[in-house]
Design an enzyme around this catalytic site. Structure first.
Site, mmCIF file in Angstrom:
data_model
loop_
_atom_site.group_PDB
_atom_site.id
_atom_site.type_symbol
_atom_site.label_atom_id
_atom_site.label_comp_id
_atom_site.label_asym_id
_atom_site.label_seq_id
_atom_site.Cartn_x
_atom_site.Cartn_y
_atom_site.Cartn_z
ATOM 1 N N ALA A 163 0.828 -1.210 0.000
ATOM 2 C CA ALA A 163 0.000 0.000 0.000
ATOM 3 C C ALA A 163 0.859 1.255 0.000
ATOM 4 C CB ALA A 163 -0.939 -0.008 1.194
ATOM 5 N N GLU A 182 9.893 3.343 6.794
ATOM 6 C CA GLU A 182 9.589 1.929 7.062
ATOM 7 C C GLU A 182 10.375 1.501 8.297
ATOM 8 O OE1 GLU A 182 8.626 -1.676 7.577
ATOM 9 O OE2 GLU A 182 7.633 -0.661 5.913
ATOM 10 N N ASN A 190 3.861 -7.298 4.328
ATOM 11 C CA ASN A 190 3.197 -8.574 4.067
ATOM 12 C C ASN A 190 3.072 -8.868 2.581
ATOM 13 O OD1 ASN A 190 2.765 -9.711 6.584
ATOM 14 N ND2 ASN A 190 0.780 -8.728 6.878
ATOM 15 N N THR A 191 3.063 -7.824 1.767
ATOM 16 C CA THR A 191 2.874 -8.028 0.325
ATOM 17 C C THR A 191 3.967 -8.909 -0.258
ATOM 18 O OG1 THR A 191 1.696 -5.938 0.014
ATOM 19 C CG2 THR A 191 2.779 -6.870 -1.919
ATOM 20 N N GLY A 195 0.887 -14.796 -1.068
ATOM 21 C CA GLY A 195 0.715 -15.770 -2.153
ATOM 22 C C GLY A 195 0.503 -15.117 -3.501
ATOM 23 N N ASP A 374 0.711 -0.486 14.449
ATOM 24 C CA ASP A 374 1.202 0.823 14.890
ATOM 25 C C ASP A 374 0.372 1.987 14.344
ATOM 26 O OD1 ASP A 374 3.114 -0.988 15.632
ATOM 27 O OD2 ASP A 374 4.736 -0.138 14.444
ATOM 28 N N ARG A 433 -13.356 -18.499 3.927
ATOM 29 C CA ARG A 433 -12.213 -18.853 4.761
ATOM 30 C C ARG A 433 -12.614 -19.092 6.218
ATOM 31 N NH1 ARG A 433 -7.325 -14.944 2.434
ATOM 32 N NH2 ARG A 433 -6.907 -16.250 0.611
ATOM 33 N N HIS A 542 -5.242 -12.174 8.440
ATOM 34 C CA HIS A 542 -5.580 -10.810 8.028
ATOM 35 C C HIS A 542 -6.465 -10.175 9.099
ATOM 36 C CE1 HIS A 542 -5.963 -7.921 4.575
ATOM 37 N NE2 HIS A 542 -7.006 -7.519 5.267
#
Length: 605
Positions: A163, A182, A190-191, A195, A374, A433, A542
């Protein structure tokens, strides 16, 4: 194989010393009793030593050569993920040889590869006679001098995952200068370890496969799949902008495969798969653009945001962060974008908000260790509205040891079944899920086996969605392979009779019989050897709750009023996916709303 040599400068100094000595007049050496210069104690016993440790995809084996005081060469043999784990090992080799030390920083997004490297290096250096505890201590003076700095820009972004980086590129394309911070040592979030599945209605790819789809179908499945808890306006933005964002990514150089599939919990075959493994394609695409425009887009890693700065008139004008070198104040004349991700790796925060699942304290996660919520905490401190925090998604597809998605042998929903420790199916494997995970939790030890056949792996070097070949998984004992179902059942310890009956019932449903669990997504029968099985458990995946935003990604306060200058995108936001996120919608969300946030912030006055 990775091979990095070392220390040409040291060799040159030695050559110069020898040359100078040859030119000098001969001297008689007289002992200087009591005043000799102390001989430096050797750190290593010279030689070549081997160490190994289990990494993300198998053993990381290091062959380490040392002289008395230096590491002169490290050769690594491994099967870590291309573009992620292998890069981490390369960087750590360089760092280890530069510092002759075990006091090395872990690589973000490649924790297991980093830990394996350190463990293997330590094993080798122990064999070399080193005092490894000393080597784990940073040298005095290694830390840089603390110095507070202030940076001015137009758009400032907190978080360099999918993002944040998509927002950075978009903001720059819309004319803004950008700073991204960062807290981890590397970008990706996580990107980069995802998957990679990305949902979008795409007639160009779907029609040749005979797949009928529509924006309305996508909207309905997303909205109803989240129990109608998602904001309809946000869901509409998501589904309508999903494919245009793919086109945008392609314009930046990213490549997707020509066919779509149904990722776990997607409910429909509209999941796009990048050509590059895992989520490296997204991050590499953004970083290629950023590196080409580094004069106007700056990224600061190992820099953790601590608080948002709000002016007297209520506008967010920047933030204060901490780096290893001191305080960093970033002023943004146009806008601040929060893109810090969710809180899946924050056990305390999960426990605080969880009202839906059994206790999550001991459940592992697919998330990288920096996903600690955060941005949500910072936004809440300035009165931002925080919504649906109890909506935490679990997957039934966690690795039993790590909780990661690594090792998952499924290739798509249509061609696999789940069986429990008795060898029996227990759920519609094409369901949501949360439905599948709840059903899994009711099984013995909350454990299941994924069963596939040659249709999923035509050859032994066919890779799964995480770039792992089936042969390597079998070799590592993370998957099992057999020429008959009965033999496979014996290997995994389930009833052969039950497994055969489960597969036969599934195959009958493929032929048109009514499935006992109501399953409707099928493609191939499971009828062609070799057959494979892989063990899976529940894992936290998630967090759907977070900062409340408008369709333009503006953050709103507890009274529903827009907070000027503040935007948010990605998993840090709440109210898009509702109670359950469809598989493949996270990367659609991250890239689509990141792109929107960047453009909107750049246009601020």
């Amino acid at each position: 194989m990775k091979n990095i040599g070392k220390k040409i400068a040291a060799a040159l100094i030695m050559v110069m010393a020898v040359s100078l000595g040859a030119c000098a007049a001969p001297e008689t050496t007289v002992p200087n009793e009591g005043n000799e210069t102390p001989v430096e104690e050797s750190v290593f016993t010279p030689g070549t030593y081997e160490g190994s440790a289990k990494g993300f995809h198998g053993d990381v084996v290091l062959t380490v050569t040392v002289n008395e005081n230096e590491i002169t060469e490290i050769v690594a043999d491994h099967t870590e993920t291309e573009g992620l784990g292998d890069n981490a090992i390369d960087e750590m080799i360089a760092s280890a040889m530069e510092k002759d030390s075990l006091a090395l920083d872990m690589m973000s997004g490649a924790t297991y590869s980093s830990e394996a490297f350190l463990a293997a290096l330590e094993m080798a250096l122990v064999k070399a006679g080193a005092d490894v505890e000393k080597l784990k201590v940073k040298e005095a003076g290694e830390e840089a001098v603390k110095e507070d700095i202030t940076k001015d820009t137009e758009v400032a972004i907190i978080g360099a995952g999918g993002a944040g980086l998509s927002a950075a590129v978009s903001a720059h394309q819309n004319g803004a200068k950008v700073i991204v911070i960062e807290k981890m040592p590397n970008v990706g979030g996580n990107t980069i370890i995802s998957g990679s599945a990305y949902n979008a209605v795409d007639e160009k790819r779907q029609a040749p496969q005979g797949i009928e789809d529509s924006i309305e179908k996508f909207y309905t499945q997303t909205y109803e799949g989240g129990d109608k808890q998602g904001d309809p306006e946000l869901v509409r933005v998501l589904v309508e902008n999903a494919y245009p964002t793919i086109e945008w990514l392609e314009s930046l150089g990213m490549e997707f495969k020509d066919t779509v599939f149904t990722v776990l919990g997607a409910l429909w075959p509209r999941s796009h798969k990048p050509v590059e493994p895992l989520g490296t394609g997204y991050i590499n695409t953004y970083m290629n653009y950023i590196n080409e425009h580094s004069d106007e887009i700056e990224i600061l890693t190992e820099t953790e945001a601590k608080e948002l700065v709000v002016s007297e008139d209520g506008r967010v004008t920047g933030f204060i962060a901490e780096s290893k070198n001191g305080k960093v104040t970033v002023n943004a004349s146009k806008g601040v974008i929060v893109a810090t991700g969710g809180f899946g790796a924050n056990v305390e925060m999960r426990d605080q908000y969880n009202t839906i699942w059994p206790a999550l304290t001991n459940i592992k996660t697919t998330n990288h260790k920096g996903a600690t919520g955060d941005g949500i905490v910072m936004a809440e401190k300035i009165n931002a509205s925080i919504v649906q925090m109890e909506n935490i998604q679990l997957l039934p597809m966690g690795d039993p040891e790590t909780g990661s998605l690594s090792g998952n042998i499924e290739q798509g929903v249509e061609n696999r079944i789940f069986v429990n420790s008795d060898g029996n199916r227990f759920v519609d494997e094409g369901e949501r899920r949360d439905v599948m995970t709840n059903a899994l939790m009711e099984q013995e030890d909350s454990m299941m086996w994924v069963i596939v056949d040659q249709h999923s792996y035509p050859t032994g070097d066919t890779v799964n969605n995480f770039n792992e070949s089936i042969d390597s998984l079998v070799e590592q004992g993370r998957a099992f392979k057999a020429d008959t179902l009965e033999e496979l059942a014996q290997q995994i310890g389930v009833s052969p009779e039950n497994l055969v009956k489960s597969v036969e019932a599934f195959n009958a449903a493929v032929d048109g019989a009514t499935d006992e669990f109501g399953r409707t997504l099928f493609m191939h029968k499971i009828d062609t050897a070799p057959f494979y099985a892989g063990k899976r458990v529940p894992t936290v995946h998630h967090t759907m709750g977070g900062i409340k935003i408008t369709p333009e990604t503006r953050v709103v306060d507890v009274n529903g009023v827009v907070i000027p200058g503040l935007f948010a995108a990605g998993e840090v936001t709440g109210g898009i996916h509702g109670a359950n996120r469809l598989g493949g919608n996270a990367l659609t969300d991250v890239n689509t709303f990141g792109r929107i946030a960047g453009a909107q912030a750049a246009k601020e006055n």
